[in-house]
Design a protein around this motif. Structure first.
Motif, PDB file in Angstrom:
ATOM      1  N   ILE A   1       0.831  -1.203   0.000  1.00  0.00           N
ATOM      2  CA  ILE A   1       0.000   0.000   0.000  1.00  0.00           C
ATOM      3  C   ILE A   1       0.862   1.247   0.000  1.00  0.00           C
ATOM      4  CG2 ILE A   1      -1.878  -1.140   1.262  1.00  0.00           C
ATOM      5  CD1 ILE A   1      -0.856   0.434   3.762  1.00  0.00           C
ATOM      6  N   ASN A   2       0.227   2.369  -0.291  1.00  0.00           N
ATOM      7  CA  ASN A   2       0.765   3.685   0.021  1.00  0.00           C
ATOM      8  C   ASN A   2       0.120   4.157   1.323  1.00  0.00           C
ATOM      9  OD1 ASN A   2       2.577   4.043  -2.151  1.00  0.00           O
ATOM     10  ND2 ASN A   2       0.861   4.493  -3.519  1.00  0.00           N
ATOM     11  N   PRO A   3       0.710   5.128   1.999  1.00  0.00           N
ATOM     12  CA  PRO A   3       0.238   5.487   3.344  1.00  0.00           C
ATOM     13  C   PRO A   3      -1.228   5.895   3.434  1.00  0.00           C
ATOM     14  CG  PRO A   3       2.414   6.410   2.966  1.00  0.00           C
ATOM     15  CD  PRO A   3       1.968   5.836   1.655  1.00  0.00           C
TER      16      PRO A   3
ATOM     17  N   ILE B   1       5.845   4.130   3.722  1.00  0.00           N
ATOM     18  CA  ILE B   1       6.090   5.464   4.276  1.00  0.00           C
ATOM     19  C   ILE B   1       7.545   5.825   4.009  1.00  0.00           C
ATOM     20  CG2 ILE B   1       6.235   6.813   6.412  1.00  0.00           C
ATOM     21  CD1 ILE B   1       3.969   5.066   7.523  1.00  0.00           C
ATOM     22  N   GLY B   2       7.766   6.941   3.327  1.00  0.00           N
ATOM     23  CA  GLY B   2       9.119   7.364   2.984  1.00  0.00           C
ATOM     24  C   GLY B   2       9.575   6.937   1.612  1.00  0.00           C
TER      25      GLY B   2
ATOM     26  N   GLY C   1       2.398  12.234  10.383  1.00  0.00           N
ATOM     27  CA  GLY C   1       1.006  11.787  10.310  1.00  0.00           C
ATOM     28  C   GLY C   1       0.887  10.366   9.802  1.00  0.00           C
ATOM     29  N   ASP C   2       1.704  10.000   8.816  1.00  0.00           N
ATOM     30  CA  ASP C   2       1.690   8.634   8.306  1.00  0.00           C
ATOM     31  C   ASP C   2       2.187   7.657   9.363  1.00  0.00           C
ATOM     32  OD1 ASP C   2       0.783   9.546   5.850  1.00  0.00           O
ATOM     33  OD2 ASP C   2       2.805   9.638   4.976  1.00  0.00           O
TER      34      ASP C   2
ATOM     35  N   ALA D   1      14.795   1.763  -0.622  1.00  0.00           N
ATOM     36  CA  ALA D   1      13.790   2.603  -1.281  1.00  0.00           C
ATOM     37  C   ALA D   1      13.125   3.602  -0.353  1.00  0.00           C
ATOM     38  CB  ALA D   1      12.710   1.713  -1.898  1.00  0.00           C
ATOM     39  N   LEU D   2      13.532   3.648   0.919  1.00  0.00           N
ATOM     40  CA  LEU D   2      12.821   4.450   1.914  1.00  0.00           C
ATOM     41  C   LEU D   2      13.733   5.520   2.514  1.00  0.00           C
ATOM     42  CD1 LEU D   2      11.039   1.508   3.748  1.00  0.00           C
ATOM     43  CD2 LEU D   2      10.027   3.042   2.060  1.00  0.00           C
ATOM     44  N   GLY D   3      13.125   6.634   2.890  1.00  0.00           N
ATOM     45  CA  GLY D   3      13.889   7.684   3.559  1.00  0.00           C
ATOM     46  C   GLY D   3      15.049   8.184   2.714  1.00  0.00           C
TER      47      GLY D   3
END
Length: 322
Positions: A177-179, A205-206, A223-224, A246-248
């Motif tokens: 999913i997306n956030p 997320i990120g 918020g996420d 892939a994050l942050g």
């Protein structure tokens, strides 16, 4: 879809079985003690052989990079880091909903490989498909929910039967999913509290900065994070700590993810969190398998070794291998 047969012994069936054996035969056997090593809760594997494992209609061979990523290749990276089991995730981009390679591997190495197959959440017959694959050893199903979230699922939507069937049959649901989908996952878990859910890749997320030129860091939006933390109120909700590349900031050693992980540890406890690499993509662009597992194994401070065992082995073992 998974391939089935009537049970009649035919030349075609014999050749198919031989091809399947060849496809999985490169994976070395391991001893019982080694199976207590770490579990990678999320990796994609696919065969370079297109006879038994053809691409989905419309997929182009030039888009399959690498051409294949087999168990032997995976474990050449994983075993030096203490990983002896893996949860294999289907690859809809290349192979659609065909789970043949997954089920062949599970049949060949059930103590080393567990399978998470892709599922069409809009298919009215999805529960029948789930039952078929469960009989072939599949333990979990991935739902791709990446379109922008618009409205709650109606009571008549096929996803309701999917969640109900998964809860009754002790199968896990793994949403990609997306956030913006996080609150909807909460509504589904409230409606089906017995269904085990393992959210892929921190709910992405990120991931918003991934692939942009010039490169920019993804946003770990408070918020996420709060929405993901809130889902911990559902006892069967789990989160995969995966896809660090892939994050942050997306730069090893990925220490920018540590505060996020600690927030999840407070909310979920280690018993509902599990590490995964997301190979072979964790091996690209200068990233390494060692860097991924090292964030949890070596760099995540302030937790006990018992907690680390849950993150690296016991949670995924309980969800996917029991």
């Amino acid at each position: 879809m998974a391939k089935t047969g009537s049970g009649e012994v035919t030349r075609r069936g014999f050749l198919a079985a031989a091809a399947a054996a060849a496809a999985v035969g490169a994976l070395p056997r391991i001893g019982r003690a080694e199976r207590l090593g770490y579990v990678d809760a999320h990796s994609h594997l696919w065969s370079p052989e297109r006879g038994r494992y053809p691409l989905r209609p419309g997929a182009q061979e030039e888009g399959v990079k690498p051409k294949g990523f087999t168990p032997g290749e995976f474990f050449s990276h994983a075993r030096p880091e203490g990983v002896t089991r893996v949860v294999l995730v289907g690859h809809t981009g290349h192979f659609g909903f065909d789970a043949t390679y997954l089920t062949d591997l599970v049949k060949a190495r059930p103590s080393e490989i567990a399978a998470q197959a892709y599922l069409d959440h809009t298919d009215a017959n999805a529960a029948t498909f789930m039952g078929l694959l469960k009989r072939q050893g599949v333990k979990a199903f991935r739902l791709r929910l990446l379109d922008p979230w618009k409205a709650p699922f109606a009571d008549s939507h096929p996803i309701m039967k999917i969640y109900e069937f998964a809860g009754r049959e002790r199968l896990a649901i793994c949403p990609l999913i997306n956030p913006d989908w996080l609150p909807e996952l909460g509504r589904l878990s409230a409606a089906f509290p017995a269904t085990v859910v393992a959210i892929d890749h921190f709910g992405r997320i990120g991931v918003d900065g991934f692939g942009k030129v010039p490169p920019v860091a993804g946003t770990i939006a408070p918020g996420d994070v709060a929405n993901l933390v809130a889902l911990a109120r559902h006892p069967m909700m789990h989160v995969k700590l995966s896809a660090f590349y892939a994050l942050g900031k997306r730069t090893a050693p990925y220490d920018d993810m540590i505060p996020f992980i600690k927030e999840l540890l407070k909310a979920y406890g280690p018993e509902r969190l599990m590490w995964g690499s997301d190979c072979p993509y964790q091996l690209q662009g200068g990233h390494t398998y060692k860097a991924s597992i090292s964030l949890i194994r070596d760099r995540l401070d302030g937790i006990s070794e018992a907690d680390r065992e849950w993150l690296l082995r016991k949670t995924a073992e309980r969800v996917f291998f029991k």
